[in-house]
Scaffold this motif. Structure first.
Motif, mmCIF file in Angstrom:
data_model
loop_
_atom_site.group_PDB
_atom_site.id
_atom_site.type_symbol
_atom_site.label_atom_id
_atom_site.label_comp_id
_atom_site.label_asym_id
_atom_site.label_seq_id
_atom_site.Cartn_x
_atom_site.Cartn_y
_atom_site.Cartn_z
ATOM 1 N N ARG A 51 -21.850 -20.232 -51.628
ATOM 2 C CA ARG A 51 -23.159 -19.246 -51.859
ATOM 3 C C ARG A 51 -22.895 -18.181 -52.826
ATOM 4 N NH1 ARG A 51 -27.296 -19.496 -47.939
ATOM 5 N NH2 ARG A 51 -28.441 -18.028 -49.373
ATOM 6 N N ALA A 52 -21.768 -17.366 -52.887
ATOM 7 C CA ALA A 52 -21.481 -16.548 -53.714
ATOM 8 C C ALA A 52 -21.565 -16.918 -55.155
ATOM 9 C CB ALA A 52 -20.091 -15.577 -53.190
ATOM 10 N N ALA A 53 -21.002 -18.169 -55.506
ATOM 11 C CA ALA A 53 -21.212 -18.964 -56.854
ATOM 12 C C ALA A 53 -22.306 -19.362 -57.233
ATOM 13 C CB ALA A 53 -19.974 -19.842 -56.712
ATOM 14 N N GLY A 54 -23.541 -19.262 -56.169
ATOM 15 C CA GLY A 54 -24.562 -19.714 -56.570
ATOM 16 C C GLY A 54 -24.845 -21.549 -56.355
ATOM 17 N N ILE A 55 -23.989 -22.154 -55.656
ATOM 18 C CA ILE A 55 -23.845 -23.329 -55.392
ATOM 19 C C ILE A 55 -24.441 -23.707 -54.123
ATOM 20 C CG2 ILE A 55 -22.391 -25.445 -54.614
ATOM 21 C CD1 ILE A 55 -20.020 -23.683 -56.286
ATOM 22 N N PRO A 56 -25.437 -24.711 -54.475
ATOM 23 C CA PRO A 56 -26.364 -25.121 -53.062
ATOM 24 C C PRO A 56 -25.477 -25.747 -51.961
ATOM 25 C CG PRO A 56 -27.279 -25.958 -55.153
ATOM 26 C CD PRO A 56 -26.047 -25.594 -55.590
ATOM 27 N N THR A 57 -26.039 -25.292 -50.752
ATOM 28 C CA THR A 57 -25.199 -25.721 -49.505
ATOM 29 C C THR A 57 -25.969 -26.620 -48.535
ATOM 30 O OG1 THR A 57 -25.725 -23.591 -48.585
ATOM 31 C CG2 THR A 57 -23.691 -23.735 -50.007
ATOM 32 N N ARG A 58 -25.341 -27.430 -47.819
ATOM 33 C CA ARG A 58 -25.933 -28.198 -46.827
ATOM 34 C C ARG A 58 -25.301 -28.548 -45.648
ATOM 35 N NH1 ARG A 58 -30.209 -32.673 -47.884
ATOM 36 N NH2 ARG A 58 -30.697 -33.417 -45.896
ATOM 37 N N GLU A 59 -25.700 -28.632 -44.599
ATOM 38 C CA GLU A 59 -24.663 -28.533 -43.304
ATOM 39 C C GLU A 59 -25.263 -30.133 -42.641
ATOM 40 O OE1 GLU A 59 -22.839 -26.285 -40.035
ATOM 41 O OE2 GLU A 59 -24.969 -26.354 -39.599
ATOM 42 N N ILE A 60 -24.434 -30.692 -42.372
ATOM 43 C CA ILE A 60 -24.845 -32.013 -41.587
ATOM 44 C C ILE A 60 -24.061 -32.272 -40.320
ATOM 45 C CG2 ILE A 60 -24.882 -34.761 -41.525
ATOM 46 C CD1 ILE A 60 -25.100 -34.389 -44.571
ATOM 47 N N ASN A 61 -24.697 -31.948 -39.253
ATOM 48 C CA ASN A 61 -23.669 -31.844 -37.903
ATOM 49 C C ASN A 61 -24.631 -32.093 -36.770
ATOM 50 O OD1 ASN A 61 -21.445 -30.858 -36.816
ATOM 51 N ND2 ASN A 61 -21.652 -28.778 -37.357
ATOM 52 N N LEU A 62 -23.877 -32.242 -35.501
ATOM 53 C CA LEU A 62 -24.822 -32.642 -34.545
ATOM 54 C C LEU A 62 -25.450 -31.814 -33.936
ATOM 55 C CD1 LEU A 62 -25.024 -35.140 -32.547
ATOM 56 C CD2 LEU A 62 -23.125 -34.105 -31.056
ATOM 57 N N ALA A 63 -25.050 -30.253 -34.040
ATOM 58 C CA ALA A 63 -25.901 -29.084 -33.917
ATOM 59 C C ALA A 63 -25.408 -28.022 -34.726
ATOM 60 C CB ALA A 63 -25.435 -28.682 -32.354
ATOM 61 N N PRO A 64 -25.917 -26.910 -34.783
ATOM 62 C CA PRO A 64 -25.575 -25.888 -35.761
ATOM 63 C C PRO A 64 -24.139 -25.577 -35.631
ATOM 64 C CG PRO A 64 -28.072 -25.680 -34.978
ATOM 65 C CD PRO A 64 -27.182 -26.683 -34.169
ATOM 66 N N SER A 65 -23.647 -25.033 -36.674
ATOM 67 C CA SER A 65 -22.340 -24.648 -36.547
ATOM 68 C C SER A 65 -22.189 -23.226 -36.644
ATOM 69 C CB SER A 65 -21.395 -25.109 -37.853
ATOM 70 O OG SER A 65 -21.788 -24.168 -38.884
ATOM 71 N N ASP A 66 -20.894 -22.496 -36.528
ATOM 72 C CA ASP A 66 -21.088 -21.150 -36.310
ATOM 73 C C ASP A 66 -21.507 -20.438 -37.509
ATOM 74 O OD1 ASP A 66 -19.746 -21.561 -33.859
ATOM 75 O OD2 ASP A 66 -17.801 -20.649 -34.349
ATOM 76 N N THR A 67 -21.412 -21.151 -38.821
ATOM 77 C CA THR A 67 -21.807 -20.696 -39.953
ATOM 78 C C THR A 67 -23.157 -21.405 -40.294
ATOM 79 O OG1 THR A 67 -20.269 -22.220 -41.145
ATOM 80 C CG2 THR A 67 -19.487 -20.038 -40.744
ATOM 81 N N ALA A 68 -23.897 -21.941 -39.331
ATOM 82 C CA ALA A 68 -25.173 -22.331 -39.710
ATOM 83 C C ALA A 68 -26.306 -21.407 -40.707
ATOM 84 C CB ALA A 68 -25.900 -23.071 -38.691
ATOM 85 N N GLY A 69 -26.263 -20.410 -40.389
ATOM 86 C CA GLY A 69 -26.954 -19.400 -41.224
ATOM 87 C C GLY A 69 -26.690 -19.170 -42.891
ATOM 88 N N LEU A 70 -25.458 -19.598 -43.140
ATOM 89 C CA LEU A 70 -25.244 -19.607 -44.382
ATOM 90 C C LEU A 70 -25.603 -20.807 -45.380
ATOM 91 C CD1 LEU A 70 -21.790 -18.190 -44.227
ATOM 92 C CD2 LEU A 70 -23.954 -16.834 -44.915
ATOM 93 N N PHE A 71 -26.109 -21.853 -44.704
ATOM 94 C CA PHE A 71 -26.632 -23.322 -45.350
ATOM 95 C C PHE A 71 -27.892 -23.317 -45.623
ATOM 96 C CE2 PHE A 71 -22.680 -24.500 -43.192
ATOM 97 C CZ PHE A 71 -22.070 -25.390 -44.126
ATOM 98 N N MET A 72 -28.176 -23.581 -47.048
ATOM 99 C CA MET A 72 -29.457 -23.689 -47.368
ATOM 100 C C MET A 72 -30.345 -24.953 -46.759
ATOM 101 S SD MET A 72 -28.116 -22.895 -51.335
ATOM 102 C CE MET A 72 -30.112 -22.850 -52.073
ATOM 103 N N GLU A 73 -29.871 -25.911 -46.593
ATOM 104 C CA GLU A 73 -30.319 -26.899 -45.890
ATOM 105 C C GLU A 73 -29.558 -27.391 -44.848
ATOM 106 O OE1 GLU A 73 -32.659 -29.947 -48.652
ATOM 107 O OE2 GLU A 73 -31.004 -29.048 -49.872
ATOM 108 N N ALA A 74 -30.170 -28.166 -43.749
ATOM 109 C CA ALA A 74 -29.281 -28.592 -42.728
ATOM 110 C C ALA A 74 -30.219 -29.961 -42.321
ATOM 111 C CB ALA A 74 -29.289 -27.554 -41.402
ATOM 112 N N THR A 75 -29.148 -30.799 -41.685
ATOM 113 C CA THR A 75 -29.566 -31.928 -40.752
ATOM 114 C C THR A 75 -28.722 -32.083 -39.783
ATOM 115 O OG1 THR A 75 -30.286 -33.070 -43.035
ATOM 116 C CG2 THR A 75 -29.897 -34.651 -41.082
ATOM 117 N N TYR A 76 -29.391 -32.081 -38.472
ATOM 118 C CA TYR A 76 -28.610 -32.305 -37.300
ATOM 119 C C TYR A 76 -29.127 -33.568 -36.632
ATOM 120 C CZ TYR A 76 -28.020 -27.537 -38.227
ATOM 121 O OH TYR A 76 -27.724 -26.209 -38.861
#
Length: 239
Positions: free
Chosen positions: A191-216
């Motif tokens: 995020r600090a480098a301006g790189i898009p981020t995405r989380e794919i997980n069964l449930a939100p992780s501890d750092t879920a708030g830092l991801f721009m997109e997410a799929t659970y």
């Protein structure tokens, strides 16, 4: 596209390999300080070997699932389109390789390898280890250990990981808890480098708030869907 993918225990859970911090996970049932530290190995090597022999057996009996296969397909698909996949895993199993991924960076080592504490030689080791196992290189017994990163040890390949992350066009974390550093800090670095981020997980992780997109959802469903959509998007954007 240069894609950086970080995988954790969640991607192998549907292959029958246990996660670590979820309810019923390995570190809820076993004390990591007694089984996964250099001090534990020095004090109770038989107990440590018994635990890792069971883990090695579990990996041997497990098979790659659809999520592992999708990432292997993604590696080939990106290469065919002039891109790259940097697959960094926190997992010590070999399911990514057995699914067909050619380049895998194991930052926490590999349970199907062994390393001699006397001479430092590491090698593939699919079978059991014991205090009586002699090192094939130096001949000493008692010092062969799983070639994994224990608590208190420094993860592997950190310079190569940092370089690949900084040069990526997209950072994706799959099946990670967001609780183990330094891997949990990768999303903040992206995020600090301006790189898009995405989380794919069964449930939100501890750092879920830092991801721009997410799929659970289950990895065997979510990861193939992501791979199909990404490759279609690249093809659609091509001139």
């Amino acid at each position: 596209m240069n894609l950086f993918v970080l995988t954790g225990a969640g991607i192998s859970a549907e292959s029958g390999l246990g996660t670590f911090r979820d309810p019923g996970g390995l570190w809820r049932r076993f004390d990591p300080m007694r089984l996964a530290t250099p001090e534990a190995f020095a004090a109770e090597p038989e107990e440590v070997h018994a635990f890792y022999n069971l883990r090695r057996q579990g990996v041997r009996e497990a098979a790659p699932n659809a999520a592992h296969a999708a990432l292997a397909r993604l590696e080939a698909g990106l290469a065919a389109r002039g891109g790259t996949l940097f697959l960094c895993t926190q997992n010590v199993d070999d399911l990514h390789e057995r699914a067909g991924t050619r380049a895998v960076t194991h930052m926490h080592g590999e349970v199907m390898r062994a390393r001699c504490t006397a001479c430092g030689e590491g090698r593939p080791w699919p079978g059991d280890l014991s205090v009586g196992t002699a090192c094939p290189s130096c001949g000493r017994s008692g010092g062969m250990r799983p070639d994994v990163v224990w608590f208190g040890e420094v993860p592997l390949h950190l310079d190569a990981i940092a370089e690949a992350l900084d040069e990526s066009d997209l950072f994706v974390a799959i099946g990670t808890s967001g609780a183990v550093y330094p891997a949990a800090g990768f999303v903040a670095r992206a995020r600090a480098a301006g790189i898009p981020t995405r989380e794919i997980n069964l449930a939100p992780s501890d750092t879920a708030g830092l991801f721009m997109e997410a799929t659970y959802g289950p990895a065997t469903q979510a990861v193939p869907d992501f791979v199909d959509g990404l490759l279609r998007g690249i093809d659609g954007a091509a001139p």
